[in-house]
Scaffold this active site. Structure first.
Site, PDB file in Angstrom:
ATOM      1  N   LYS A  35     105.518  51.814 -15.466  1.00  0.00           N
ATOM      2  CA  LYS A  35     104.292  52.500 -15.010  1.00  0.00           C
ATOM      3  C   LYS A  35     103.640  51.715 -13.871  1.00  0.00           C
ATOM      4  O   LYS A  35     103.233  52.286 -12.859  1.00  0.00           O
ATOM      5  CB  LYS A  35     103.321  52.634 -16.190  1.00  0.00           C
ATOM      6  CG  LYS A  35     102.141  53.518 -15.893  1.00  0.00           C
ATOM      7  CD  LYS A  35     101.144  53.527 -17.032  1.00  0.00           C
ATOM      8  CE  LYS A  35     101.409  54.600 -18.053  1.00  0.00           C
ATOM      9  NZ  LYS A  35     100.397  54.605 -19.125  1.00  0.00           N
ATOM     10  N   GLU A 151      83.747  57.791 -22.537  1.00  0.00           N
ATOM     11  CA  GLU A 151      83.920  58.640 -21.335  1.00  0.00           C
ATOM     12  C   GLU A 151      83.873  60.103 -21.733  1.00  0.00           C
ATOM     13  O   GLU A 151      84.215  60.463 -22.857  1.00  0.00           O
ATOM     14  CB  GLU A 151      85.219  58.271 -20.619  1.00  0.00           C
ATOM     15  CG  GLU A 151      86.487  58.386 -21.454  1.00  0.00           C
ATOM     16  CD  GLU A 151      86.995  59.791 -21.578  1.00  0.00           C
ATOM     17  OE1 GLU A 151      86.595  60.623 -20.735  1.00  0.00           O
ATOM     18  OE2 GLU A 151      87.759  60.068 -22.520  1.00  0.00           O
ATOM     19  N   CYS A 263      92.357  65.569 -26.797  1.00  0.00           N
ATOM     20  CA  CYS A 263      91.056  65.073 -27.277  1.00  0.00           C
ATOM     21  C   CYS A 263      90.485  65.871 -28.442  1.00  0.00           C
ATOM     22  O   CYS A 263      90.284  65.322 -29.525  1.00  0.00           O
ATOM     23  CB  CYS A 263      90.068  65.055 -26.123  1.00  0.00           C
ATOM     24  SG  CYS A 263      90.665  64.063 -24.770  1.00  0.00           S
ATOM     25  N   ARG A 331     100.017  68.322 -24.695  1.00  0.00           N
ATOM     26  CA  ARG A 331      99.641  67.915 -26.051  1.00  0.00           C
ATOM     27  C   ARG A 331      98.811  69.002 -26.749  1.00  0.00           C
ATOM     28  O   ARG A 331      97.830  69.474 -26.200  1.00  0.00           O
ATOM     29  CB  ARG A 331      98.885  66.584 -26.011  1.00  0.00           C
ATOM     30  CG  ARG A 331      99.860  65.418 -25.803  1.00  0.00           C
ATOM     31  CD  ARG A 331      99.145  64.111 -25.688  1.00  0.00           C
ATOM     32  NE  ARG A 331      98.493  63.983 -24.385  1.00  0.00           N
ATOM     33  CZ  ARG A 331      97.813  62.907 -24.000  1.00  0.00           C
ATOM     34  NH1 ARG A 331      97.693  61.892 -24.815  1.00  0.00           N
ATOM     35  NH2 ARG A 331      97.260  62.847 -22.813  1.00  0.00           N
TER      36      ARG A 331
END
Ligand code: UGA
Length: 443
Positions: A35, A151, A263, A331
């Site tokens: 990454k 956040e 989320c 997801r």
């Protein structure tokens, strides 16, 4: 400010790039050497509009760097953000905090001078206390404060959300740490973004409560949509009719196939577990989780009904696979449950998504992936819109109908209206929008 962002995933990368853009010196650290190598070569590990340009510009200006080891960067830092993943733990649905605690241990071993350690990852109430305990155990003499700063970024709009937030929540009772956080976010004063300073546990819970409330709002309107179908009403008009009441608000009242993503599903589940453990169950959120889970599969049954009750050996074309537009994230995407339900009922599935097909391939065996929306519709007995990409909002309906064997359009995001689809020869099914038999009667 010298800032280290531990974790170059979605939150870490966006936050790191935006903080560098504010003028801070930011080092993003990630254990994954591939990454980091890709980021150094200017390749983004995720699709997020505008992120590549923002990263490139800040690297060029010398404000943003990528590393695989955190020791040196942390030693020099004023603030270290923990932005590693907190996946749902297999089996029990609790947030898996092992990455957060490992990061805390590593950071502690590298601390020098006054440093503020800030959890940005979504973590259950009390995690900040444990992070602080780990740091004090590893580095008893460190001059450190542990702060929660959750956040509220949305995928696909993350940069705008970071730069124009509705609010910034800072959980700390330490005035020095508060001053550091205020300095980090000082560029946002121009936008008059309110900074809420709270206790650490309050900040942690605020994040979960926000996501659970939004998930509840969506689930509420989804159930109202089902009722609209049953009684002959229009959910979009109901949503507007209630949303214009300032106490309710128009946002997050779009009925659809159920919420997905990394989320809401994970955070609602984790909050339910936290509440059960605290002997203060959140029965509303428990119901939201259950209703949303069953809704995704129910959407497959809706498509089957639109196809006359049987899809065996029929071809269904699916437009949109990602959990929402402007991301490649699959997801908990409703498309996964919808397609599985259709395949179980014997349908052949063709699919197209502007950005999500690479991610989707591994998750959707037996699906034929196609080059565009028209190719996808070729020979289909039904076309199902699952994700509301802009590219699907103004399709040439005549061309689509000509490509299909049977012109059935199931629009799970209500981006078309029945009258115009029917003018183009389609049988149309939206969400919560049947023809109101009283329409036109009132003067
Ligand atoms: C969500 C929150 O909106 C962010 O504030 C939060 O920071 C983020 O989770 C997080 O915790 O990291 P995100 O998951 O990126 O952001 O996406 P949303 O735009 O909130 O959409 C979530 C799901 O709800 C999608 O599947 C979307 O299609 C669905 N949705 C959203 C609806 O079905 N109807 C709506 O009216 C709004």
């Amino acid at each position: 400010m010298r800032i280290v962002m531990v974790g170059a995933g979605y939150v870490g990368l966006v936050s790191g790039a935006c903080l560098a853009d504010f003028g801070h010196a930011v080092t993003c650290v990630d254990r994954d050497p591939d990454k980091i190598a890709a980021l150094e070569a200017g390749r983004m590990p995720i699709y997020e509009p505008g992120l590549d340009a923002l990263v490139a510009e800040n690297v060029r200006q010398g404000r943003l760097a990528f590393r695989t080891r955190l020791h040196e960067a942390v030693a020099e830092a004023d603030a270290v953000f923990i932005a590693v993943g907190t996946p749902s733990r297999r089996g029990d649905g609790f947030a898996d905090l092992s990455f957060v605690f490992a990061a805390a241990r590593e950071i502690a071993a590298a601390l020098t001078g006054h440093t503020v350690v800030i959890t940005k990852s979504t973590v259950p109430v009390g995690t900040g206390d444990e992070v602080e305990r780990i740091i004090r155990e590893t580095a008893p003499d460190a001059d450190v404060a542990v702060v929660s700063n959750p956040e509220f970024l949305r995928e696909g709009a993350a940069i705008a959300d970071f730069k124009r937030p509705d609010r910034i929540v800072v959980g700390t009772e330490d005035p020095r740490a508060e001053a550091v956080l205020r300095e980090i976010y000082r560029p946002l004063y121009l936008n008059a973004a309110p900074i809420l300073v709270t206790g650490r546990r309050t900040a942690e819970l605020t994040k979960y409560a926000a996501n659970a409330f939004l998930a509840t709002k969506i689930t509420f309107i989804n159930e109202i949509a089902d009722l609209c179908e049953a009684v002959g009403a229009d959910v979009q008009q109901v949503a507007r009719g209630i949303g214009l009441d300032g106490r309710i608000g128009t946002k997050f009242l779009h009925a659809g196939p159920g919420y997905g993503g990394s989320c809401f599903p994970k955070d609602t589940l984790a909050l339910v577990k936290t509440a059960q453990d605290a002997a203060s169950p959140l029965r509303i959120v428990e119901t939201v989780v259950a209703v949303n889970d069953s809704r995704k599969r129910a959407m497959a049954r809706k498509v089957i009904r639109a196809c006359g009750g049987n899809v065996r050996d029929k071809t269904v074309a699916v437009l949109g696979l990602t959990f929402k537009p402007d991301t490649d994230d699959m997801r908990e995407a409703p498309a996964l449950a919808v397609i599985a339900g259709l395949q179980d009922a014997g349908a052949r599935v063709r699919a197209y998504d502007p950005e999500g097909m690479d991610q989707a391939r591994a998750l959707l065996p037996g699906v034929a992936f196609t080059g565009d929306a028209y190719d996808c519709a070729e020979g289909a007995d039904a076309l199902v819109i699952v994700t509301e990409w802009n590219a699907f909002r103004a399709l040439d309906l005549d061309r689509l109908r000509a490509a299909m064997r049977t012109p059935v359009l199931v629009d799970l995001r209500n981006i078309y209206d029945a009258a115009s689809a029917e003018r183009h020869g389609f049988t149309y099914q939206g969400i919560g929008r049947v023809k109101d038999c009283t329409a036109g009667q009132a003067s």
